[in-house]
Design a protein around this motif. Sequence first.
Motif, mmCIF file in Angstrom:
data_model
loop_
_atom_site.group_PDB
_atom_site.id
_atom_site.type_symbol
_atom_site.label_atom_id
_atom_site.label_comp_id
_atom_site.label_asym_id
_atom_site.label_seq_id
_atom_site.Cartn_x
_atom_site.Cartn_y
_atom_site.Cartn_z
ATOM 1 N N MET A 39 -5.621 70.379 -4.353
ATOM 2 C CA MET A 39 -6.307 69.083 -4.485
ATOM 3 C C MET A 39 -6.084 68.499 -5.876
ATOM 4 O O MET A 39 -5.940 67.284 -6.033
ATOM 5 N N LEU A 40 -6.052 69.365 -6.878
ATOM 6 C CA LEU A 40 -5.802 68.930 -8.246
ATOM 7 C C LEU A 40 -4.391 68.354 -8.370
ATOM 8 O O LEU A 40 -4.189 67.325 -9.011
ATOM 9 N N LYS A 41 -3.426 68.988 -7.729
ATOM 10 C CA LYS A 41 -2.042 68.492 -7.758
ATOM 11 C C LYS A 41 -1.939 67.115 -7.103
ATOM 12 O O LYS A 41 -1.193 66.252 -7.557
ATOM 13 N N GLN A 42 -2.710 66.899 -6.038
ATOM 14 C CA GLN A 42 -2.693 65.602 -5.361
ATOM 15 C C GLN A 42 -3.244 64.506 -6.279
ATOM 16 O O GLN A 42 -2.692 63.406 -6.330
ATOM 17 N N ARG A 43 -4.312 64.808 -6.988
ATOM 18 C CA ARG A 43 -4.906 63.813 -7.889
ATOM 19 C C ARG A 43 -4.025 63.548 -9.099
ATOM 20 O O ARG A 43 -4.004 62.437 -9.614
ATOM 21 N N ALA A 44 -3.311 64.590 -9.568
ATOM 22 C CA ALA A 44 -2.483 64.457 -10.761
ATOM 23 C C ALA A 44 -1.193 63.706 -10.474
ATOM 24 O O ALA A 44 -0.573 63.162 -11.389
ATOM 25 N N GLY A 45 -0.770 63.670 -9.239
ATOM 26 C CA GLY A 45 0.485 62.991 -8.893
ATOM 27 C C GLY A 45 1.662 63.795 -9.383
ATOM 28 O O GLY A 45 1.782 64.992 -9.107
ATOM 29 N N ASN A 46 2.543 63.140 -10.158
ATOM 30 C CA ASN A 46 3.741 63.839 -10.633
ATOM 31 C C ASN A 46 3.556 64.470 -12.005
ATOM 32 O O ASN A 46 4.488 64.980 -12.585
ATOM 33 N N GLN A 47 2.351 64.460 -12.550
ATOM 34 C CA GLN A 47 2.062 65.097 -13.840
ATOM 35 C C GLN A 47 1.721 66.568 -13.632
ATOM 36 O O GLN A 47 1.403 67.005 -12.514
ATOM 37 N N ASP A 48 1.751 67.304 -14.743
ATOM 38 C CA ASP A 48 1.277 68.681 -14.713
ATOM 39 C C ASP A 48 -0.228 68.649 -14.436
ATOM 40 O O ASP A 48 -0.971 67.971 -15.146
ATOM 41 N N PRO A 49 -0.730 69.357 -13.398
ATOM 42 C CA PRO A 49 -2.136 69.233 -13.008
ATOM 43 C C PRO A 49 -3.120 69.623 -14.111
ATOM 44 O O PRO A 49 -4.144 68.957 -14.287
ATOM 45 N N LEU A 50 -2.850 70.666 -14.861
ATOM 46 C CA LEU A 50 -3.779 71.103 -15.898
ATOM 47 C C LEU A 50 -3.805 70.144 -17.085
ATOM 48 O O LEU A 50 -4.857 69.893 -17.676
ATOM 49 N N VAL A 51 -2.660 69.571 -17.423
ATOM 50 C CA VAL A 51 -2.601 68.582 -18.497
ATOM 51 C C VAL A 51 -3.337 67.320 -18.058
ATOM 52 O O VAL A 51 -4.105 66.722 -18.835
ATOM 53 N N TRP A 52 -3.137 66.912 -16.807
ATOM 54 C CA TRP A 52 -3.844 65.743 -16.284
ATOM 55 C C TRP A 52 -5.353 65.958 -16.326
ATOM 56 O O TRP A 52 -6.107 65.069 -16.715
ATOM 57 N N LEU A 53 -5.799 67.170 -15.942
ATOM 58 C CA LEU A 53 -7.226 67.479 -15.936
ATOM 59 C C LEU A 53 -7.801 67.446 -17.348
ATOM 60 O O LEU A 53 -8.889 66.913 -17.562
ATOM 61 N N ASP A 54 -7.058 67.992 -18.319
ATOM 62 C CA ASP A 54 -7.514 67.940 -19.709
ATOM 63 C C ASP A 54 -7.659 66.493 -20.185
ATOM 64 O O ASP A 54 -8.662 66.133 -20.816
ATOM 65 N N ASN A 55 -6.686 65.659 -19.883
ATOM 66 C CA ASN A 55 -6.747 64.245 -20.288
ATOM 67 C C ASN A 55 -7.893 63.518 -19.582
ATOM 68 O O ASN A 55 -8.558 62.671 -20.181
ATOM 69 N N TYR A 56 -8.117 63.851 -18.326
ATOM 70 C CA TYR A 56 -9.197 63.237 -17.557
ATOM 71 C C TYR A 56 -10.556 63.571 -18.180
ATOM 72 O O TYR A 56 -11.409 62.705 -18.339
ATOM 73 N N VAL A 57 -10.756 64.823 -18.585
ATOM 74 C CA VAL A 57 -12.012 65.244 -19.212
ATOM 75 C C VAL A 57 -12.171 64.570 -20.574
ATOM 76 O O VAL A 57 -13.271 64.122 -20.929
ATOM 77 N N LYS A 58 -11.096 64.459 -21.329
ATOM 78 C CA LYS A 58 -11.159 63.778 -22.626
ATOM 79 C C LYS A 58 -11.556 62.314 -22.450
ATOM 80 O O LYS A 58 -12.344 61.767 -23.228
ATOM 81 N N GLU A 59 -11.013 61.666 -21.429
ATOM 82 C CA GLU A 59 -11.349 60.274 -21.146
ATOM 83 C C GLU A 59 -12.818 60.129 -20.746
ATOM 84 O O GLU A 59 -13.513 59.201 -21.170
ATOM 85 N N LEU A 60 -13.325 61.056 -19.928
ATOM 86 C CA LEU A 60 -14.734 61.038 -19.538
ATOM 87 C C LEU A 60 -15.641 61.222 -20.747
ATOM 88 O O LEU A 60 -16.669 60.546 -20.870
ATOM 89 N N ASN A 61 -15.277 62.134 -21.645
ATOM 90 C CA ASN A 61 -16.065 62.348 -22.864
ATOM 91 C C ASN A 61 -16.069 61.106 -23.749
ATOM 92 O O ASN A 61 -17.096 60.745 -24.321
ATOM 93 N N ARG A 62 -14.927 60.449 -23.852
ATOM 94 C CA ARG A 62 -14.837 59.233 -24.657
ATOM 95 C C ARG A 62 -15.716 58.129 -24.059
ATOM 96 O O ARG A 62 -16.460 57.460 -24.769
ATOM 97 N N LYS A 63 -15.673 57.971 -22.761
ATOM 98 C CA LYS A 63 -16.480 56.944 -22.103
ATOM 99 C C LYS A 63 -17.972 57.239 -22.223
ATOM 100 O O LYS A 63 -18.776 56.331 -22.390
ATOM 101 N N SER A 64 -18.350 58.517 -22.118
ATOM 102 C CA SER A 64 -19.773 58.849 -22.209
ATOM 103 C C SER A 64 -20.314 58.619 -23.611
ATOM 104 O O SER A 64 -21.492 58.322 -23.785
ATOM 105 N N LYS A 65 -19.462 58.748 -24.627
ATOM 106 C CA LYS A 65 -19.903 58.445 -25.988
ATOM 107 C C LYS A 65 -20.064 56.946 -26.183
ATOM 108 O O LYS A 65 -20.967 56.497 -26.892
#
Length: 174
Positions: A39-65
Amino acid sequence: MRINKTKSKNQEHYSIIQDINKNGKRTTRVYENIGNLEMLKQRAGNQDPLVWLDNYVKELNRKSKEERMPIIIRKDPSKIIDKNIQTSFNVGYLFLQDIYYKLKLDKICNKIAEQYQFKFDLNEILSKLIYSRVLFPASKLKTLELSKRLLEQPSFDYQHIERALPVLVCQECI
């Protein structure tokens, strides 16, 4: 927020968890379930799934601040409310407070208070009189009573208002 990875016999499951402080104790809650690696690979598309997940969490943290989370206060409707406790406050004066401090009336009051060596806060008296008289015009005594409904409670008595007003209207003080 951070990534939580749980492993089972056959697969890995990913979720995003959020740290919360409740009553002085740290706890976590699941913010978003991502799913297994497929499921993570599907959401990440053609990116590395773990790198995409790290960037996604960083974006969520930035938005919550950037965004303030709403404060939710839950009240029990069956709980009996104490008789003489104020639970609601008037905050309609906060825009007036901004104007008051931009006009630097607090500094003027502090200079006058230094000159006369008052034992009460002249700035607080003037500000509460202005806020209360704009919001709900009334007599000095009624103004003091109504200012107790404001978010910032007054710490002076009626006698302090009576002592402060002659100094505030005095032409020599200005």
